[in-house]
Design an enzyme around this catalytic site. Structure first.
Site, short mmCIF file in Angstrom:
data_model
loop_
_atom_site.label_atom_id
_atom_site.label_comp_id
_atom_site.label_asym_id
_atom_site.label_seq_id
_atom_site.Cartn_x
_atom_site.Cartn_y
_atom_site.Cartn_z
N GLU A 28 72.11 -48.84 24.52
CA GLU A 28 73.01 -47.83 23.97
C GLU A 28 74.02 -48.47 23.03
O GLU A 28 74.30 -47.96 21.94
CB GLU A 28 73.73 -47.10 25.11
CG GLU A 28 72.81 -46.19 25.91
CD GLU A 28 73.46 -45.64 27.17
OE1 GLU A 28 72.91 -44.68 27.73
OE2 GLU A 28 74.51 -46.17 27.58
N LYS B 184 80.30 -46.20 29.73
CA LYS B 184 78.91 -45.77 29.77
C LYS B 184 78.13 -46.75 30.64
O LYS B 184 78.61 -47.81 30.95
CB LYS B 184 78.32 -45.73 28.35
CG LYS B 184 78.95 -44.64 27.48
CD LYS B 184 78.48 -44.70 26.03
CE LYS B 184 76.99 -44.71 25.87
NZ LYS B 184 76.33 -43.60 26.58
N GLY C 90 75.73 -39.44 25.71
CA GLY C 90 76.76 -38.98 26.63
C GLY C 90 77.69 -40.10 27.03
O GLY C 90 77.68 -41.19 26.44
N GLY D 30 70.53 -40.21 29.72
CA GLY D 30 71.34 -39.56 30.75
C GLY D 30 71.09 -38.08 30.84
O GLY D 30 70.32 -37.49 30.07
#
Length: 224
Positions: free
Chosen positions: A109, A100, A88, A35
């Site tokens: 992730e 996310k 992030g 990101g």
């Protein structure tokens, strides 16, 4: 005076990323997320090159950026456990639970978070919320199950929208779910993942962030 909101937000993202990089210790196996905020982290990592033993990446995009800076990115299967994972978020609540997946890398992730001893989330103040769900919830799904899963989500009160022209690094597609009430992130994360054909969803509540580093609009750092 002209105020450029985007440039200011980029400065805050860079501030949070720079602060998180200070947690990098010698001989570390570092997990790197995906990101725009992580993009600033990757740029900062050149200053910590001597401390980093191994780098694991959560997306092909981050892998390309890391390799362009001379980092050797290792598959998680060979790296084993991640000492520190930095990523992030699209939203973060008071319990450090997250949404996310805006960059479509949510499955990798989530795998990195699961394999990490510690997860630091880096955000600017605009991502901090009291209740998750204003940002549409991404769900990675097996392509042939997309319509079936969309119908199940409607039954739960959500409005799924197919993210056109997006294929994940795993070869799947994304449904972005609007207007889904997320009063209990832990329960909903589990419930959505039980729908046949769902790979995973973008709620990170089963394993939330251990630490959140937030850059505020007045350029201060708050650690949650």
């Amino acid at each position: 005076m002209f105020f450029n909101k985007k440039n200011n937000q980029d400065e805050l993202k860079k501030l949070a990323a720079t602060e998180a990089a200070k947690s990098i210790t010698t001989e570390i196996t570092l997990g790197v997320g995906t990101g725009s905020t992580v993009g600033f982290l990757i740029e900062e990592l050149v200053n910590y090159r001597d401390k980093i033993k191994t780098v694991v990446s959560s997306s092909e995009d981050s892998t390309r950026k890391l390799k362009a800076l001379g980092f050797d990115v290792v598959d998680l299967n060979y790296a084993g456990e991640i000492d520190l994972y930095i990523d992030g978020a699209d939203e973060c609540n008071n319990h450090k639970e997250l949404i996310k997946g805006g960059g479509a890398a949510l499955t990798r992730e989530k795998i990195c978070v699961a394999a990490a001893k510690k997860f630091i989330c880096i955000i600017d103040e605009s991502k901090k919320v009291n209740t998750l769900g204003n940002f549409p919830l991404p769900i990675e799904v097996i392509p042939m199950a997309r319509s079936y899963i969309a119908r199940q989500i409607v039954k739960l009160g959500g409005q799924p929208v197919y993210r056109e022209q997006t294929i994940t690094d795993n070869g799947n597609v994304i449904l972005d779910v609007y207007n889904l009430k997320i009063d209990n992130p832990l329960k909903l994360e589990t419930e959505l993942n039980q729908i046949t054909g769902v790979v995973t969803n973008g709620i990170f509540a089963l394993k939330p962030a251990d630490t959140v580093i937030m850059a505020t609009k007045d350029s201060n750092i708050v650690v949650l």
